[in-house]
Design a protein around this motif. Structure first.
Motif, PDB file in Angstrom:
ATOM      1  N   LEU A   1       0.971  -1.589  -0.211  1.00 21.23           N
ATOM      2  CA  LEU A   1       0.190   0.286  -0.234  1.00 21.23           C
ATOM      3  C   LEU A   1       1.054   1.159   0.049  1.00 21.23           C
ATOM      4  O   LEU A   1       2.208   1.141   0.704  1.00 21.23           O
ATOM      5  N   ASN A   2       0.346   2.166  -0.581  1.00 19.60           N
ATOM      6  CA  ASN A   2       0.873   3.774  -0.880  1.00 19.60           C
ATOM      7  C   ASN A   2       2.978   3.494  -1.297  1.00 19.60           C
ATOM      8  O   ASN A   2       3.223   4.472  -0.981  1.00 19.60           O
ATOM      9  N   ALA A   3       3.180   2.172  -1.865  1.00 17.61           N
ATOM     10  CA  ALA A   3       4.089   2.420  -2.653  1.00 17.61           C
ATOM     11  C   ALA A   3       4.087   2.524  -3.564  1.00 17.61           C
ATOM     12  O   ALA A   3       3.393   1.875  -4.321  1.00 17.61           O
ATOM     13  N   ILE A   4       4.779   3.517  -4.414  1.00 18.48           N
ATOM     14  CA  ILE A   4       4.568   3.296  -6.077  1.00 18.48           C
ATOM     15  C   ILE A   4       6.178   2.702  -6.175  1.00 18.48           C
ATOM     16  O   ILE A   4       7.297   2.683  -6.553  1.00 18.48           O
ATOM     17  N   GLY A   5       5.990   1.198  -6.874  1.00 17.41           N
ATOM     18  CA  GLY A   5       6.523  -0.240  -7.398  1.00 17.41           C
ATOM     19  C   GLY A   5       5.336  -0.710  -7.566  1.00 17.41           C
ATOM     20  O   GLY A   5       4.692  -1.061  -9.309  1.00 17.41           O
ATOM     21  N   SER A   6       5.107  -2.547  -7.155  1.00 17.46           N
ATOM     22  CA  SER A   6       5.220  -3.290  -8.024  1.00 17.46           C
ATOM     23  C   SER A   6       3.725  -3.420  -8.690  1.00 17.46           C
ATOM     24  O   SER A   6       3.909  -3.923  -9.983  1.00 17.46           O
ATOM     25  N   ILE A   7       2.890  -3.140  -8.080  1.00 16.22           N
ATOM     26  CA  ILE A   7       1.326  -2.538  -8.560  1.00 16.22           C
ATOM     27  C   ILE A   7       1.363  -1.124  -9.797  1.00 16.22           C
ATOM     28  O   ILE A   7       0.168  -1.826 -10.554  1.00 16.22           O
ATOM     29  N   TYR A   8       2.232  -0.322  -9.741  1.00 15.28           N
ATOM     30  CA  TYR A   8       2.344  -0.076 -10.877  1.00 15.28           C
ATOM     31  C   TYR A   8       2.943   0.045 -11.986  1.00 15.28           C
ATOM     32  O   TYR A   8       2.112   0.048 -13.030  1.00 15.28           O
TER      33      TYR A   8
END
Length: 1002
Positions: A772-779
């Motif tokens: 959550l709230n991380a600009i990483g693999s979900i993006y």
């Protein structure tokens, strides 16, 4: 798969790189009628190669690309991680506890000989896992998983348990209601465990504080001793503390029962079962502490004191363990030198030579004693001989007015002479009330010596206890709370007499925390840093030697860009014999002689090849102080410009470092089996989870033994990351990590989110689990590229410096052909939030930006309070991240030049702010000020405020809500999706409940 385009000529051989396997495709003739059959055969060969590759990697068959799904925030809860890992002492077994972010874990036990794995329910949380030292048993605790925010009904909560596994037979024993455990050392014949304390029913009505004089409840509880071979239990009652010696031959139990009946210390022979009560009395016994060799131990004995509040405490030491254990006692009431207004506090410990006890003492007050009367209040007004009221006489007591009902004002007085701000005093009040002073009692001399006092509070015994070292920062603390520059004077204290001698003056510390001289393992010298060099102080001779001026390299950290004069590169400790200090020049590790004659690089190639050698490790079953340079030493490696990572071994008879691991990965610190050359370590990339590998002392032919997230192959995932280069402030070489979007196709441009803080390129090979709230693999799974650039600074220009680094990083990223220059977004939190808020005042290259907990007005922020610790922000600006050389009154133009709020009229970028009303790091007013300024200027801005939250979001529902809104915001501006209603139109207060109920769930 598309058809391979055969060339229209004979004798052509094509090499195709397919999923890391090179396949040779040969065409002897131009296409004929049977070309479909040939193509089908080739496609089958490629499919077989892919299958073989997956088998080699242990992944199994991969689903077709088109069937893979994008990560969502719901996947965050299901993603698994390793909570703990352990090797058996003989290296034949490996155990990990692994589980999802929400849900039950598994305890996986692996037989390293045949690879067979056994899985046990692991419960929730982390728990304890340990092998017996004879490698015959595995024990672990099981705590039932409880979903956050849920409370099981009374009586329905499952009980905790201890699980015992016989490694020879595989038999499992579950002991319900058990908690913490310990094996009995090397003997490994027994395991001791506590019974879990069951919660009692709360009494009806409010529970008030205990009545004055009410004795504390007994600390003892049942301790169960299980014979591992026989499987029988023996219960020891009222045990407050316990421990085994290293060999496991003796068990010490400290008894604390109701009414103090039977209280004392017992010694149990683990071979015969014989119990020896070596101390008893109507007292409370606490603080069981062994000496380093586990041949002697000490406890404290507390009894009621008729004259003073609290307890009178004595120290008891035990040696010659056995039927005729020797007991040594120090009781302060019998010592004329012990201050009567003080008492022993905390634990006590034997000296190395077993000739004394070291402990701390603290103030206490007499029974019925009230707080001391306030000091006389005198005016500073000059005396007027004609007016007695101005002669500095004692001020009269104020006259009571009002109702006289005993109420008092809620007042705090902030005074300019306060060393610490009032909020800081409030935060530290508990510690201030419990100030302790070090002391020692020499048993053979029967002499008490107080080492620390109000003039020199921080005194620590050096190893071997021949000297003590005192640190005094008091003369410099007032200014340190104003500008962050703290200095420390160092004293040598004679433990036999208490005599104090100043050794070194004004050692500087970087932003709080007094400078700490590092004593040698021999206790004869200490190491310190001053004026760009390391020095060694000889405690007996009372003199210092500059040990680095003849070494031939600099130990000043040239990469540190804070407002600090010649900061040091790290000291890595001492050689075990005390003849050398081990230092890093930022690249290589040096062995430096303490006599000042010079030093030798142990790694040799670090600076030349751009490799940073970091830290020293020796895998010893019983670690001792200092590094034994006669044995191999391990050190980690990091390629500054390649981002490669690795592990090296420094051998005493060879020059340079022997590289064991080195590659485009990030390696975890290895652990070693206690009695075998078996090592376990993790390896990760941005694509590869940090799974565990097992290997021998050569670190060759390592075998992967975990596959924590096999479900990853079902998702769209970034194929990797690319390293970019650019020049930042003053033309300095910088790098950035550019993470590719899932399904990346060369030549295609992608929307990109730039995440900023300070230096981030070192994360190139770090695995990015969905969060959550991380600009990483979900993006990246959703089709975004993500750029994390490095930022360095020049003094008095933090915001301008950031721009001078980030904008060139954008240019370099765009030049790769991967980043779409028309679809860029910017995000940062805290210091990164500040840089985000500032950067959008200088450029309109970003389609949108999110600034979390941002500093926006450096002038007002400078003198506001860092509420989480109660101090002013001034030191942060002058000695930490702010990187200013003074206050805004001397650098007004610089503070304004770097403050986003003063340049808000230039903002063209749609901006989403996050700022919470209880932010104790960056005051809520910083967000409100910027928001109101932008709103006044009619700029597109929304501020999210999560009530009651601090600098970051803690409540899971808030974290999920913010994560969804971030994604909606970026998707609208970079992916062309419709604007969410809360951004397009806002949410009226009266409609907020309905809005939240209608929101999508992760």
């Amino acid at each position: 798969m598309s058809r391979f385009p055969f060339p229209a000529r004979r004798g052509f051989a094509a090499l195709v790189l397919f999923c890391g396997v090179v396949a040779t495709l040969r065409a002897e003739d131009a296409p004929k009628a049977d070309d479909k059959q040939q193509i089908a055969e080739i496609e089958k060969q490629l499919a077989d190669l892919q299958k073989k590759l997956d088998e080699l990697k242990g992944k199994g068959p991969a689903p077709a690309t088109g069937s893979k799904k994008a990560l969502t925030f719901a996947d965050v809860d299901t993603w698994r991680s390793v909570r703990s890992a352990a090797l058996s002492p003989d290296g034949k077994w490996f155990a990990i506890r692994v589980g999802p972010n929400e849900g039950e874990t598994d305890l996986v036990l692996r037989n390293n000989a045949d690879g067979k794995e056994t899985k046990f329910p692991g419960g929730g949380g982390f728990g304890s896992t340990a092998f017996s030292l004879d490698s015959k048993w595995l024990a672990f605790t099981y705590t039932p998983y409880t979903k956050a925010g849920s409370t099981p009904p009374a009586g329905a909560r499952p009980k905790a348990k201890l699980v015992l596994v016989n490694l020879a037979t595989g038999d499992k024993t579950e002991i319900e209601g058990a908690a913490a455990f310990r094996f009995n050392g090397e003997l490994a014949t027994h395991i001791a465990f506590r019974k879990a304390t069951e919660p009692t029913s709360a009494p009806s009505g409010p529970a008030g504080p205990p009545a004055p004089g009410t004795p504390a409840p007994p600390a003892g509880s049942d301790l169960v001793l299980r014979d591992l071979a026989a499987g029988t239990d023996f219960v020891l009652g009222n045990v407050a503390d316990y421990d085994f010696d290293k060999k496991g031959e003796w068990l010490v139990t400290v008894i604390d029962a109701a009414g103090q009946i039977g209280n004392g210390v017992h010694l149990r022979d683990m071979k015969t079962g014989a119990v020896y009560p070596i101390e008893s009395g109507k007292a409370n016994y606490r603080g069981l502490a062994w000496n380093d060799e586990h041949t002697a131990f000490s406890v404290t004995k507390a009894t009621d004191d008729p004259a003073y509040d609290g307890k009178a405490v004595a120290v008891l030491g035990f040696t010659d363990l056995g039927p005729k254990t020797t007991k040594t006692v120090f009781d302060p009431k019998d010592d004329k030198d012990f201050p009567k207004e003080m008492a022993i506090s905390g634990t006590a410990a034997w000296t190395d030579a077993l000739d004394g006890f070291s402990f701390s003492i603290t103030e206490r007050k007499k029974k019925g004693e009230t707080a001391p009367a306030p000091k006389e209040v005198k005016t500073d007004t000059k005396a007027d001989p004609k007016d007695d009221s101005k002669k500095g006489k004692k001020a009269p007591a104020p006259t009571a007015t009002g109702s006289g009902d005993g109420t008092k004002p809620d007042l705090v007085v902030w005074h300019w002479k306060d060393e610490r701000l009032q909020p800081m005093q409030e935060k530290q009040a508990t510690a201030d009330r419990a100030v302790t002073y070090s002391a020692v009692y020499w048993t053979k001399d029967k002499k008490f010596v107080r080492l620390a006092d109000d003039k020199l509070k921080a005194v620590t015994l050096a190893p071997k206890q021949k000297f003590a070292i005192g640190r005094d920062s008091k003369p410099y603390e007032y200014m340190s709370y104003l500008n962050g520059k703290l200095f420390t004077d160092v004293y040598v204290v004679d433990p036999k007499t208490g005599t104090k001698t100043k050794a070194v003056e004004k050692l500087v510390s970087l932003f709080f925390g007094g400078a700490s001289p590092a004593p040698a393992p021999t206790g004869t010298h200490f190491l310190y840093y001053k004026d760009g060099h390391y020095h060694v102080y000889d405690l007996a001779a009372g003199k210092s030697t500059n040990v680095t001026e003849k070494v031939g390299t600099s130990f000043v950290d040239a990469d540190d860009d804070h407002n600090f004069d010649r900061p040091a590169t790290p000291a890595l400790g001492w050689s075990r014999d005390g003849q050398f200090v081990l230092l890093s020049d930022g690249w290589d590790i040096w062995r430096v002689a303490i006599d000042g004659t010079g030093g030798q690089s142990l790694t040799e190639n670090g600076k030349k090849d751009g490799i940073r050698y970091r830290g020293l490790t020796q895998f010893e079953p019983e670690p001792k102080p200092g590094t034994d340079l006669t044995r191999p030493v391990f050190t980690s490696m990091y390629g500054e410009w390649t981002k490669k990572d690795g592990l090296a071994r420094i051998d005493p008879s060879k020059a340079g470092a022997n590289v064991l691991l080195w590659g485009d990965y990030a390696y975890g610190a290895p652990q070693k089996a206690r009695k075998a050359d078996v090592f376990a370590y993790t390896r990760q990339t941005s694509v590869e989870y940090p799974d565990y590998y097992l290997t021998d002392a050569t670190f060759k032919d390592a075998k992967k033994v975990t596959d924590v997230n096999p479900q990853q192959k079902e998702y769209k995932w970034s194929p990797g990351a690319k390293l970019i280069e650019y020049k930042g402030v003053n033309g300095k070489r910088l790098q950035g990590a550019l993470f590719l979007p899932a399904g990346y196709e060369p030549g295609k441009k992608y929307p990109t989110i730039v995440y900023i803080y300070e230096k981030l390129s070192q994360g190139l090979h770090r695995y990015q689990a969905p969060a959550l709230n991380a600009i990483g693999s979900i993006y990246t799974s959703a089709g975004y590229a993500v750029l994390t650039p490095d930022i360095t600074y020049k003094l008095n220009d933090p915001g301008v410096s950031a721009a001078e680094c980030i904008l060139p990083a954008l240019d370099a990223a765009v030049a790769t052909g991967i980043v779409d220059n028309d679809k860029l977004a910017l995000h940062g939190h805290s210091w990164g939030g500040y840089q985000t808020a500032f950067l959008v005042t200088l450029t309109d290259r970003f389609k949108c930006a999110i600034a979390g907990a941002a500093l926006t007005d450096l002038v007002s922020m400078y003198s506001s309070v860092y509420w989480n610790v109660g101090m002013a922000n001034q030191p942060i600006f002058e000695s930490s991240q702010g990187r200013f050389t003074g206050g805004y009154w001397d650098l007004q133009e610089a503070y304004i030049r770097n403050s986003p709020v003063y340049h808000a009229k230039n903002v063209k970028t749609p901006l989403l702010l996050l700022h919470n009303d209880k932010d104790g790091a960056v005051d809520f007013t910083q967000g409100v000020e910027y928001y109101n300024t932008l709103r006044r200027l009619q700029k597109p801005v929304v501020m999210l405020q999560y009530k009651g939250e601090n600098h970051g979001l803690v409540k899971q529902e808030n974290r999920k809500d913010y994560a969804l809104r971030m994604k909606e915001f970026f998707d609208h501006y970079l992916m062309g999706k419709p604007a969410p209603d809360w951004w397009a139109e806002g949410v009226p207060h009266l409609k907020m409940d309905d809005h939240l109920k209608a929101r999508p769930k992760p």
